[in-house]
Design a protein around this motif. Structure first.
Motif: not given
Length: 798
Positions: A63-75, A705-711, A38-43
């Protein structure tokens, strides 16, 4: 307690995290796209790079731009659809297999088998380099190859549906042809390059006597001349319009016509209309229903002249000029620089384009230009000026899209045809299909009853890659995912493929799904060589991200690539990478200092905060909020700039020094504040520098386990008091004055001193609030205060 290494070592840290990110556990917890969430989607729709095997700096950038954008949206709490596919069916692979491996095209099955093997080998090399940069898309769910059956099924189905809409047809006519690549190309794949050439002035005898002199850059096409044209407003030729001129050497009569598109100021103002020298010749041929004479074959050799046959175009140009000179037809020759239509989409080709008459398959585009010019406005562009480039391209489209390619390694066009050029599509249920290996769905053409033949052409590679959004969103096969993900939130790409990947995806998606494919289009610039010019092996300024990654690490390279405004071109310099590594070393050292005081402790906020801690939290609030906004806008360079100003100059150089004595006295306010701001910095820096932030997080905090599990950090509880902010600025000023004077007096920073400080009353009162901290930080035994207009200090040995 574990002791940290003194120096930050990317060679030790980065491989460890890259390996963990690729494990099943990490994928399922962090990188997996959950269709039922139910989380909002980012594609984010990322480029499927052509499988060349080499990850060049342009690849590393997106590659770096895309990865940075995706990791930010996960956070940020999004359910991220972060795909990565591969454009696998390009002409360069065929050339490698044909010439490097020595496999002849005539052995079709072996040739295609080797193309796939070469492709997979190249993908493996590129993927390893991407992983080394810390790139982590969702390969498990959304890694596609354009030659795979499931992807081909979508390509072919999309073509059949466009045919059902009446948008695809087969017709005979002039096509852009690359003699070097031996295939037709589309308008989007050609462009003009300035090259040196000759302008030959040739005397055409007039049937009634006299002559008319024409100037041409293409004398080798003299035999294909169908008319001579002049401008109707050109007084020099008004009495010649309607008369006959005779082609030198060929003794063929052609009419002199008047047309307003003739440039009076070019050459003599009289031009020959040949079939075909350039796009203008095609317009004139259609306008006046002129005959067509083909003089150039598929390999760029002259044919049908009797005396130039077999010569390459450039050889024929020289030979015919010699013959014209011998017969007395040449009036003069000028060496010029002029624009030559070339195969610009492939930087390793750049060959001049010829126009051949071929039976090709086209998708109608020109009739939809008006709609496209309206619909593209629904997409937001970063930077906004890039919208103008797409609009300009749409306005410049003159031809429909030729999607036929005379190659082997590509998606077969799913059609059969008859001699009347009627197309008969395959059944949807039979896809993917190869018409050369399958029977047509009907015995005879349903339009005219003629026998059917398999279409042997393959699709233009942009036909393949223009359905990425439809394929990934599940347009045909997964309505649940499609409804959640379409249109994609972001299309990321470079300026060089606006008129190809961006336009064709926009056009095809609009025609098939009835909507634009993306909400936002982020278009980055080009990475230049250290000298500020386009990278080129021949110029010796070509730089690979892998050249010194062992020395500086992926994080420092990522930071360097992101330290530019999106859309701007910028030079890549290893000195800049070195500077970024120093910033990471500073972060490592600050974390090592903080480690014994905050590791394993519950960092509860005390009832009262020290004034210096209040000041740094006020600055921290500003940093956090501006950083989050910069991520939203893809302004990564803003984040990096703030890191220098806030973290290096304020946290590391000022704040940590001011609180050391309180840390050693177990001061709750200092420990809480340091732990909070360091954790927030680690979280916010993670999308840009994922390896070092994962390492520091795991060592100091490690709750998850990961920074990406933080908010993302929240600063709602931080109340900013103006007097505290002013006090902090006063302290920074005072510290700077004291240190500067110590340097001037050649005293060490640990020397005990007495200080006389002067300045405005408010400045002095600010310092008095934290006098004890200043004394302990700067080794001051005594401070005296005196009011003055400007802040200044005098120091003396204690």
């Amino acid at each position: 307690m574990e002791e940290w290494p003194k120096h930050y070592s990317p060679k030790d840290i980065e491989p460890k995290w890259q390996k963990l990110w690729l494990t099943q556990e990490y994928w399922e917890k962090i990188f997996k796209f959950d269709e039922n969430s139910e989380k909002p989607v980012f594609f984010i729709d990322t480029p499927p790079p052509f499988t060349s095997g080499e990850l060049h700096m342009g690849h590393a950038y997106w590659v770096t731009i895309a990865d940075a954008m995706a990791r930010f949206k996960k956070l940020q709490g999004y359910n991220v659809l972060f795909p990565q596919g591969w454009d696998t069916q390009g002409l360069p692979t065929e050339l490698k297999v044909q010439y490097k491996l020595g496999i002849p095209k005539e052995n079709r099955e072996l040739f295609l088998k080797k193309c796939v093997e070469w492709t997979e080998d190249m993908i493996g090399k590129m993927k390893s380099a991407m992983i080394r940069l810390g790139y982590r898309p969702n390969w498990e769910q959304f890694e596609y190859r354009t030659y795979h059956p499931n992807y081909r099924r979508v390509i072919q189905r999309s073509l059949i549906e466009m045919h059902q809409k009446g948008m695809i047809r087969m017709k005979q006519g002039p096509v852009y042809w690359c003699p070097k690549c031996e295939t037709a190309v589309a308008q989007s794949e050609v462009g003009y390059l300035e090259k040196q050439g000759i302008l030959v002035y040739i005397g055409f005898p007039l049937k009634e006597g006299g002559e008319i002199v024409i100037a041409t850059t293409r004398p080798e096409l003299l035999g294909a001349t169908q008319a001579v044209a002049v401008n109707p407003q050109d007084e020099r030729y008004k009495n010649l319009v309607g008369k006959k001129a005779i082609l030198p050497l060929f003794e063929k009569e052609v009419q002199i016509i008047a047309d307003p598109d003739v440039e009076k100021d070019f050459g003599t103002g009289a031009v020959m209309i040949s079939t075909y020298g350039d796009p203008q010749d095609i317009r004139w041929q259609l306008k006046y229903s002129l005959p067509v004479t083909e003089l150039v074959d598929e390999r760029g050799r002259i044919k049908g002249t009797g005396f130039l046959d077999g010569l390459k175009v450039e050889e024929a140009k020289k030979r015919i000029v010699e013959l014209l000179k011998e017969k007395g037809y040449v009036r003069k020759i000028e060496t010029i620089k002029h624009n030559v239509l070339s195969h610009t989409e492939r930087s390793d080709c750049l060959s001049p384009i010829e126009f051949l008459v071929k039976e090709q398959v086209y998708i109608d585009v020109v009739p939809y230009k008006g709609r496209l010019l309206e619909e593209y406005k629904k997409m937001n562009f970063k930077p906004q000026r890039m919208a103008g480039k797409l609009e300009e391209w749409i306005n410049n489209i003159e031809w429909d899209w030729n999607i036929s390619r005379q190659r082997l390694y590509g998606t077969p066009l799913p059609f059969w045809y008859c001699d009347n050029l009627h197309l008969v599509p395959a059944d949807i249920s039979s896809l993917p299909v190869d018409p050369t290996k399958s029977n047509p769905p009907v015995d005879k053409c349903p339009h005219c009853g003629l026998p059917l033949k398999p279409l042997t052409h393959v699709a233009d590679v942009w036909v393949d890659s223009s359905v990425t959004v439809l394929y990934l969103s599940g347009f045909y096969e997964n309505k649940l995912r499609f409804n959640k993900t379409f249109p994609a939130d972001v299309r990321l790409q470079g300026t060089d493929i606006i008129r190809t990947w961006l336009f064709y995806t926009f056009f095809r998606t609009l025609m098939l799904a009835g909507n634009v494919p993306f909400k936002r289009v982020v278009i980055h610039g080009q990475v230049l060589g250290p000298d500020g010019t386009r990278m080129s092996k021949s110029k010796g300024n070509n730089v690979s991200p892998m050249d010194r990654i062992e020395e500086f690490g992926a994080d420092a390279i990522r930071m360097t690539l992101l330290d530019a405004s999106i859309g701007d071109d910028f030079p890549f310099k290893w000195d800049t990478v070195k500077g970024k590594k120093l910033l990471l070393q500073k972060l490592w050292n600050a974390s090592r200092l903080a480690y014994p005081f905050i590791h394993g402790r519950k960092l509860d906020r005390p009832a009262m905060l020290h004034p210096i801690d209040q000041w740094i939290l006020a600055r921290h609030k500003e940093f956090v909020e501006k950083t989050i906004q910069a991520y939203e806008n893809q302004d990564f360079f803003v984040i990096l700039s703030m890191l220098y100003e806030y973290f290096w100059e304020t946290i590391a150089d000022e704040y940590l020094e001011l609180i050391k004595h309180r840390l050693f006295n177990d001061d709750k306010s200092a420990i809480y504040t340091l732990g909070r701001i360091l954790k927030d910095i680690i979280i916010l820096l993670h999308p840009i520098a994922p390896h070092i932030t994962e390492e520091i997080y795991s060592l100091i905090f490690g709750e998850k386990q990961s920074v990406l599990l933080e908010s993302l950090p929240s600063t709602d509880d931080i109340k900013v008091a103006e007097d505290v902010v002013r006090m902090g600025d006063s302290v920074k000023k005072f510290n700077s004055l004291v240190r500067t004077n110590k340097v001037k007096m050649r005293m060490s920073m640990n020397s005990q001193i007495k200080v006389e400080v002067q300045g405005p009353k408010q400045f002095l009162e600010d310092l008095m609030r934290v006098e004890d901290d200043l004394k302990k930080t700067l080794k001051i035994t005594e401070i005296t205060y005196r009011e003055a207009e400007q802040p200044d200090v005098k120091i003396s040995p204690a």
